[in-house]
Motif scaffolding. Sequence first.
Motif, PDB file in Angstrom:
ATOM      1  N   THR A 194      40.935  94.332  25.305  1.00 49.27           N
ATOM      2  CA  THR A 194      40.934  94.615  26.736  1.00 49.27           C
ATOM      3  C   THR A 194      42.026  95.627  27.046  1.00 49.27           C
ATOM      4  OG1 THR A 194      40.215  92.354  27.167  1.00 49.27           O
ATOM      5  CG2 THR A 194      41.071  93.593  29.037  1.00 49.27           C
ATOM      6  N   TYR A 196      44.656  97.722  29.371  1.00 50.09           N
ATOM      7  CA  TYR A 196      45.508  97.536  30.536  1.00 50.09           C
ATOM      8  C   TYR A 196      46.367  98.778  30.749  1.00 50.09           C
ATOM      9  CZ  TYR A 196      44.446  92.537  30.134  1.00 50.09           C
ATOM     10  OH  TYR A 196      43.800  91.333  30.061  1.00 50.09           O
ATOM     11  N   ARG A 214      47.498  96.177  35.399  1.00 48.76           N
ATOM     12  CA  ARG A 214      46.123  96.102  35.877  1.00 48.76           C
ATOM     13  C   ARG A 214      45.156  96.250  34.701  1.00 48.76           C
ATOM     14  NH1 ARG A 214      45.091 101.659  36.299  1.00 48.76           N
ATOM     15  NH2 ARG A 214      46.982 102.893  36.614  1.00 48.76           N
ATOM     16  N   GLU A 215      44.116  95.473  34.739  1.00 45.19           N
ATOM     17  CA  GLU A 215      43.062  95.555  33.731  1.00 45.19           C
ATOM     18  C   GLU A 215      42.126  96.694  34.086  1.00 45.19           C
ATOM     19  OE1 GLU A 215      39.380  92.889  31.875  1.00 45.19           O
ATOM     20  OE2 GLU A 215      40.757  92.005  33.346  1.00 45.19           O
ATOM     21  N   ARG A 216      41.802  97.502  33.087  1.00 45.38           N
ATOM     22  CA  ARG A 216      40.905  98.641  33.301  1.00 45.38           C
ATOM     23  C   ARG A 216      39.473  98.188  32.996  1.00 45.38           C
ATOM     24  NH1 ARG A 216      43.105 103.641  30.102  1.00 45.38           N
ATOM     25  NH2 ARG A 216      42.644 104.882  31.942  1.00 45.38           N
ATOM     26  N   LEU A 217      38.718  97.889  34.040  1.00 43.34           N
ATOM     27  CA  LEU A 217      37.380  97.326  33.878  1.00 43.34           C
ATOM     28  C   LEU A 217      36.343  98.397  33.547  1.00 43.34           C
ATOM     29  CD1 LEU A 217      37.486  94.898  36.931  1.00 43.34           C
ATOM     30  CD2 LEU A 217      37.790  94.295  34.525  1.00 43.34           C
ATOM     31  N   GLU A 218      36.524  99.579  34.113  1.00 41.45           N
ATOM     32  CA  GLU A 218      35.605 100.691  33.810  1.00 41.45           C
ATOM     33  C   GLU A 218      36.389 101.993  33.898  1.00 41.45           C
ATOM     34  OE1 GLU A 218      31.684 102.791  35.751  1.00 41.45           O
ATOM     35  OE2 GLU A 218      31.741 100.599  35.741  1.00 41.45           O
ATOM     36  N   LYS A 226      37.185 101.180  38.034  1.00 40.09           N
ATOM     37  CA  LYS A 226      37.107  99.773  38.428  1.00 40.09           C
ATOM     38  C   LYS A 226      38.251  99.057  37.724  1.00 40.09           C
ATOM     39  CE  LYS A 226      32.097  99.904  39.035  1.00 40.09           C
ATOM     40  NZ  LYS A 226      30.775  99.442  38.528  1.00 40.09           N
ATOM     41  N   SER A 227      38.994  98.288  38.482  1.00 41.55           N
ATOM     42  CA  SER A 227      40.210  97.710  37.917  1.00 41.55           C
ATOM     43  C   SER A 227      40.612  96.479  38.709  1.00 41.55           C
ATOM     44  CB  SER A 227      41.317  98.776  37.971  1.00 41.55           C
ATOM     45  OG  SER A 227      42.418  98.415  37.184  1.00 41.55           O
ATOM     46  N   ARG A 228      41.495  95.653  38.127  1.00 38.34           N
ATOM     47  CA  ARG A 228      42.026  94.499  38.863  1.00 38.34           C
ATOM     48  C   ARG A 228      43.465  94.241  38.429  1.00 38.34           C
ATOM     49  NH1 ARG A 228      42.334  89.236  36.573  1.00 38.34           N
ATOM     50  NH2 ARG A 228      41.765  89.248  34.361  1.00 38.34           N
ATOM     51  N   ASN A 309      44.932  89.509  40.948  1.00 39.09           N
ATOM     52  CA  ASN A 309      43.470  89.419  40.971  1.00 39.09           C
ATOM     53  C   ASN A 309      42.850  90.178  42.147  1.00 39.09           C
ATOM     54  OD1 ASN A 309      41.501  88.462  39.209  1.00 39.09           O
ATOM     55  ND2 ASN A 309      40.938  86.784  40.583  1.00 39.09           N
ATOM     56  N   TYR A 311      40.863  93.425  43.198  1.00 36.42           N
ATOM     57  CA  TYR A 311      39.948  94.354  42.527  1.00 36.42           C
ATOM     58  C   TYR A 311      39.888  95.684  43.275  1.00 36.42           C
ATOM     59  CZ  TYR A 311      38.024  90.742  39.443  1.00 36.42           C
ATOM     60  OH  TYR A 311      37.864  89.785  38.475  1.00 36.42           O
TER      61      TYR A 311
END
Length: 333
Positions: A194, A196, A214-218, A226-228, A309, A311
């Motif tokens: 994952t 970050y 932050r997590e890099r979702l896309e 897209k991130s959270r 959390n 987004y």
Amino acid sequence: MPSITVLITSAGVATACNIISALKKQKEKEVKIVAVDTNPLSAGLYLADSRYIVPRSTDPQYIPKILEISKKECVDIIFPLHSSETMVFAKNTDKLKHAGLKLQIANPEAIDICTDKLKFHGFLQSNGFLCPKTYHPMNILDILKNNEVNFPLFIKPKEGSSSKNSFKIENIEQVHFFINYIENCIIQEFIKGTEYTVDLLADENSNLVAAVPRERLEIKDGKAVKSRTVKDNVMISLCSEIIKKLGLTGPANVQMIKSGEKLYVIEINPRFAAGGLPLTTASGVNIPLLLIKMLLGENIDKMPDFQENLYMIRYLTEIFLEPDIEGVYRLSE
């Protein structure tokens, strides 16, 4: 409340629009924004209060032009935004400060380590930070012959940003192709996990002032769309160690990959983040505002908390212009 004038460079990059937005949303400081870029069709120019066209940062007249604009607009603070400019500003810090301008940017040695991915890998290894195994293209073929590494691998330019010319490699044929296709590259083991990014700010003594993982979702073009936000004290502590060892100051962002329980350090960009900064701002940590406070000598007692959390989904928007005079535009009404 006295007004503060901030000059931002490279107004055509996403970072500029994100910083302008962050400074306009806050209510603590009255901030006038002056934006500059080489291209008159740069979005950030038309979001700022004043705009100027400047030479490229490699042009000998770039810094004199910045000084000229700063004097005319009574600029207090400069935010250099693009990777290509950081070294130019680092080398001219004394000249800019002598002119009464405030900026917080890493020293040339730290920028050089961060910019050169082979040097950065060496820094991580010598200081005991976990990072992907990294190979020079001249050695990789012999290493592969001896079955010392396994596919997949990852290839990217030795210097560069925005994930340009970065590819996952699945076989020996692709190795042969890409080491000829990408000039001056490095090859790394591919870390599955994952991704970050930690947005951060460090003071003049390389102490962490703010940090938001932050997590890099896309990801598109190297930027998170897209991130959270995540609260991870291990990541923040790791960033604090790295920043201190590097002697890094000012805004930066650290890219990591979490694979199982292991946390790999991938890169550090010694500048504001391009993609995820709006999420960090929305979560409660306005890094551009904090940097202004820091440069004004205001005390930041403790690291600001942020919303976990939260987004972010990014989208494009438009600015409409009309020709004004030759080569210059104005906002369409």
